[in-house]
Design a protein around this motif. Structure first.
Motif, short mmCIF file in Angstrom:
data_model
loop_
_atom_site.label_atom_id
_atom_site.label_comp_id
_atom_site.label_asym_id
_atom_site.label_seq_id
_atom_site.Cartn_x
_atom_site.Cartn_y
_atom_site.Cartn_z
N TYR A 92 -10.85 -17.15 -4.86
CA TYR A 92 -9.60 -17.08 -5.63
C TYR A 92 -9.03 -15.66 -5.50
N LEU A 93 -8.46 -15.39 -4.35
CA LEU A 93 -7.92 -14.07 -4.04
C LEU A 93 -6.64 -14.24 -3.23
N LEU A 94 -5.65 -13.43 -3.55
CA LEU A 94 -4.36 -13.48 -2.86
C LEU A 94 -4.01 -12.09 -2.36
N ALA A 95 -3.50 -12.00 -1.13
CA ALA A 95 -3.05 -10.72 -0.57
C ALA A 95 -1.54 -10.78 -0.38
N SER A 96 -0.88 -9.65 -0.63
CA SER A 96 0.58 -9.58 -0.45
C SER A 96 0.93 -8.29 0.28
N GLY A 97 1.89 -8.38 1.20
CA GLY A 97 2.34 -7.22 1.96
C GLY A 97 3.82 -6.98 1.72
N SER A 98 4.20 -5.71 1.61
CA SER A 98 5.55 -5.38 1.18
C SER A 98 6.20 -4.33 2.06
N SER A 99 7.51 -4.21 1.93
CA SER A 99 8.24 -3.14 2.61
C SER A 99 7.95 -1.77 2.01
N ASN A 146 7.20 -9.22 1.70
CA ASN A 146 7.51 -9.99 2.91
C ASN A 146 6.53 -11.11 3.20
N VAL A 147 5.29 -10.99 2.71
CA VAL A 147 4.27 -11.96 3.12
C VAL A 147 3.19 -12.08 2.06
N VAL A 148 2.65 -13.28 1.88
CA VAL A 148 1.49 -13.53 1.02
C VAL A 148 0.52 -14.43 1.78
N GLU A 149 -0.77 -14.23 1.53
CA GLU A 149 -1.80 -15.06 2.15
C GLU A 149 -2.94 -15.28 1.16
N PHE A 150 -3.41 -16.53 1.06
CA PHE A 150 -4.59 -16.85 0.24
C PHE A 150 -5.86 -16.56 1.04
N CYS A 181 8.59 -15.57 1.58
CA CYS A 181 7.35 -16.19 2.07
C CYS A 181 6.81 -17.17 1.05
N LEU A 182 6.29 -18.30 1.54
CA LEU A 182 5.65 -19.31 0.70
C LEU A 182 4.31 -19.68 1.33
N ARG A 183 3.28 -19.83 0.50
CA ARG A 183 1.98 -20.28 1.00
C ARG A 183 1.32 -21.19 -0.04
N PHE A 184 0.84 -22.36 0.42
CA PHE A 184 0.04 -23.23 -0.42
C PHE A 184 -1.40 -22.70 -0.44
N SER A 185 -2.07 -22.88 -1.58
CA SER A 185 -3.48 -22.50 -1.67
C SER A 185 -4.32 -23.46 -0.83
N PRO A 186 -5.51 -23.05 -0.39
CA PRO A 186 -6.35 -23.92 0.46
C PRO A 186 -6.68 -25.26 -0.18
N TRP A 195 -1.86 -24.90 -5.75
CA TRP A 195 -0.95 -23.82 -6.11
C TRP A 195 -0.01 -23.51 -4.97
N LEU A 196 1.07 -22.81 -5.33
CA LEU A 196 2.01 -22.30 -4.34
C LEU A 196 2.31 -20.85 -4.69
N ALA A 197 2.12 -19.94 -3.74
CA ALA A 197 2.44 -18.52 -3.94
C ALA A 197 3.77 -18.22 -3.26
N SER A 198 4.58 -17.40 -3.92
CA SER A 198 5.88 -17.03 -3.37
C SER A 198 6.06 -15.52 -3.42
N ALA A 199 6.73 -14.99 -2.40
CA ALA A 199 7.05 -13.56 -2.33
C ALA A 199 8.54 -13.43 -2.08
N ALA A 200 9.16 -12.43 -2.72
CA ALA A 200 10.62 -12.34 -2.66
C ALA A 200 11.09 -10.90 -2.57
N ASP A 201 12.39 -10.77 -2.29
CA ASP A 201 13.00 -9.45 -2.20
C ASP A 201 13.12 -8.75 -3.55
N ASP A 202 12.82 -9.46 -4.66
CA ASP A 202 12.89 -8.85 -5.99
C ASP A 202 11.61 -8.09 -6.35
N HIS A 203 10.77 -7.83 -5.33
CA HIS A 203 9.52 -7.05 -5.46
C HIS A 203 8.42 -7.83 -6.18
N MET A 204 8.60 -9.14 -6.39
CA MET A 204 7.64 -9.92 -7.17
C MET A 204 6.87 -10.91 -6.32
N VAL A 205 5.63 -11.15 -6.74
CA VAL A 205 4.81 -12.24 -6.22
C VAL A 205 4.56 -13.19 -7.38
#
Length: 663
Positions: free
Chosen positions: A202-209, A193-197, A152-157, A161-171
């Protein structure tokens, strides 16, 4: 007088066959909530108008299955990434291919449009993140840091910035201007699996398996809170437009969360399976899910969903007092994004691109035009949605009407609810009182909805603070029945006698309870939790059991399998109680048991029998069988109460989802 029509909170809007083969990706237009794009194994990208049966446009050109699709904010451009690693951008208003971008060595897993400039970010199975300039048709920068697929990729409003989420358990958080990583956020124990600004702060949410949602402070670069206990992998999350809460699209349910402190405001049962994307429009949440070649869309009426901390909290998620409320969005704790007034320019640091990443000669453009087509399959819908940019009818912006909610299935129940009897609030149940009771006039002005008989509860936002008796309790229930003579005949001595008689009865009750608690406390000091609970159960006083469970629930490590065998029958009694605090404690205890022991119980019961004699295993197997039998008994009770509205309905629906594996 006409009977009010009772409508559903969540309903299925439509189901379409979106592709000739399996659907592999889809996305909703976030601005309108009405445009849907789907990618399929047939190498096509199809566009649909929500709640209309026919495809508006079909985009061709990819030669391998479309793995990821994304619409830009004005919903004028669409980008699609394929299994081969190629990326194509189409202009929907001009109905033609705009760019083909090559450079990734594996399938495209994620895409996002920059909110202001003409840039696209792509994440791939090759672990690389690339930033593309659509105008130059080239790769502006490559970001390396993940060790597995970027999901998952998301640009900040503000577009910085650009936030990325990956299968390596990292944001990870990337600075576009500097072209480097700003920070990384460890903590998840499964693929993210997913990130959202947050839309403002200045807050980021991330959802995982790993079944958790984490909130990250982007000033201090640390975790704010973590929500655990999701029924399955977290794949789809969305902040409310005003930032007051976060929606999580779970397996067959929508959950509404706050993060300071972490808690669940509401759970709405929606039979959408694995929802793939969410959007909000006209106070309605649109959710879409796909299975094989079919795509289904669902609607949730957000006006009937609890979204703020000003209401009572979900008893399963948070046992803290309602006074602990998150700050109002108008007074955030952290910084707010500064959005530029003009379109953003390209990043300052531009890395030299390899020849394979440069787009060359116009001959390739001609080839793209020949290979890629935008087939308009429904001209009327196309003209309605994608009008030319210079068309005067595009201003003011198009407005869509909310989808009409269908009536509830059980209209007989609805008619019963509409009778002039104590009404039920759309979100929180109000206790039943006898006809003509004092509480009736307070609630008659609210629109009636389909009701059951849930446990009574207090709602400070609705009931006045100056009430002279607690909601859901009548003082007469705790006093001896006395036939009061005419007031003139009631002398002071008689009045004092009646008061003392009631007082003495209450003193006896409290003294007995205090004695029982002392007995349990004496056992508790020995450190034997199981014996303490056994003694509380033996006293045969549910109030003592509730007091003890409220302590045990605060520390999950105290729970053991043998403790469950004792507590589960008591939980069944608590869930049927008319007292709110009893139901709340029962829900909290049952949730802890399901989260900690249900997987263990099912695994042990499914395991093949052992060879030889294993006493400890036989004892464990006996306890698991006993717990399973008790859980099955409770499951039917939870299922019957999951249809309730309001706070307890949310709690029972959540428990029903956790107990789905028992069916």
């Amino acid at each position: 007088m006409a009977t009010p029509v009772v409508t559903k909170t969540a309903w299925k809007l439509q189901e379409i066959v979106a592709h000739a083969s399996n659907v592999s990706s889809l996305v909703l237009g976030k601005a309108s909530g009405r445009l849907l794009a789907t990618g399929g194994d047939d190498c096509r990208v199809n566009l649909w108008s929500i709640n209309k049966p026919n495809c508006i446009m079909s985009l061709t050109g990819h030669t391998s299955p479309v793995e990821s699709v994304r619409l830009n904010t004005p919903e004028e451009l669409i980008v699609a990434g394929s299994q081969s690693g190629s990326i194509r951008v189409w202009d929907l208003e001009a109905a033609k291919i705009l760019r083909t971008l090559m450079g990734h060595k594996a399938n495209i897993c994620s895409l996002d449009f920059h909110p202001y400039g003409e840039f696209v970010a792509s994440g791939s199975q090759d672990t690389n993140i690339k930033l593309w300039d659509i105008r130059r048709k080239g790769c502006v920068f490559r970001y390396r840091g993940h060790s597995q697929a970027v999901r998952c990729l998301r640009f900040s409003p503000d577009g910085k910035w650009l936030a990325s989420a990956a299968d390596d358990h990292m944001v990870k958080l990337w600075d576009l201007t500097a072209g480097k990583m700003m920070s990384e956020f460890p903590g998840h124990t499964g693929p993210v699996n997913v990130v959202e600004f947050h839309p403002n702060e200045y807050l980021l949410a991330s959802g995982s398996s790993d079944r958790t949602i984490r909130f990250w402070d982007l000033e201090k670069f640390q975790v704010v809170s973590c929500i655990e206990g999701e029924p399955g992998p977290v794949r789809s999350i969305l902040f409310n437009p005003d930032g007051c809460c976060l929606y999580s699209g779970c397996q067959d349910s929508l959950r509404v969360y706050g993060w300071e402190p972490e808690r669940c405001f509401d759970v709405v049962l929606v039979h959408w399976g694995k929802v793939a994307d969410l959007a909000i429009c006209n106070d309605q949440l649109i959710g879409v899910a796909f299975s094989q070649s079919n795509v289904s869309s669902y609607v949730v009426d957000l006006t009937r969903v609890t979204r703020t901390g000003t209401v009572a909290q979900d008893p399963v998620q948070d046992s803290r007092p309602p006074a602990q409320q998150p700050p109002h969005p108008s007074a955030p704790l952290r910084r707010i994004y500064e959005r530029p007034s003009t379109a953003c320019s390209k990043p300052q640091r531009v890395k030299q691109n390899s020849e394979s990443e440069r787009r060359s000669p116009s001959s390739e453009d001609d080839r793209d035009e020949r290979e890629s087509r935008a087939e308009i399959q429904n001209a009327e819908d196309y003209n309605e949605i994608f009008q030319p940019k210079n068309s005067i009818s595009r201003t003011p912006p198009r407005r869509s009407e909310p989808f009409p909610a269908p009536p509830e299935d059980d209209m007989a129940t609805a008619k019963e609810a509409a009778k002039p009897s104590p009404a039920m609030d759309a979100q929180f149940p109000v206790p039943n009182v006898s006809p003509g009771g004092a509480g009736t006039l307070e609630v008659l002005s609210r629109p009636p909805v389909v009701t059951s008989t849930p446990a009574p509860k207090a709602e400070p936002a609705i009931f006045p603070a100056t009430r002279n008796e607690p909601i859901g309790l009548k003082a007469s229930d705790f006093l001896p029945a006395v036939k009061i003579p005419q007031q003139a005949e009631l002398v002071d001595e008689d009045a004092m006698s009646q008061i003392r008689k009631g007082h003495d009865t209450m003193c006896v009750v409290l003294t007995s309870r205090h004695k029982n608690l002392d007995t349990v406390r004496g056992v508790w000091t020995t450190g034997d939790i199981k014996t303490s609970v056994d003694s509380a159960v033996a006293i045969n006083d549910l109030s003592v059991v509730v007091d003890l469970l409220n302590i045990v629930n605060q520390k999950a490590s105290l729970w053991k399998l043998d403790l469950c065998t004792t507590v589960l029958p008591q939980i069944e009694k608590l869930l049927q109680s008319k007292y709110e605090s009893y139901v709340q404690t029962g829900c909290t205890s049952l949730k802890l048991i399901l989260q900690r022991f249900l997987p263990l119980i099912t695994d042990i019961l499914a395991a093949p029998p052992s060879v030889g004699v294993d006493i400890s295993r036989e004892e464990r197997l006996h306890k698991c069988r006993l717990c399973y039998k008790q859980l099955k008994s409770i499951s039917s009770l939870v299922k019957s109460k999951s249809g309730l509205s309001g706070r307890h309905g949310s709690a029972f629906r959540e428990l029903h989802l956790l107990m789905a594996s028992l069916d």
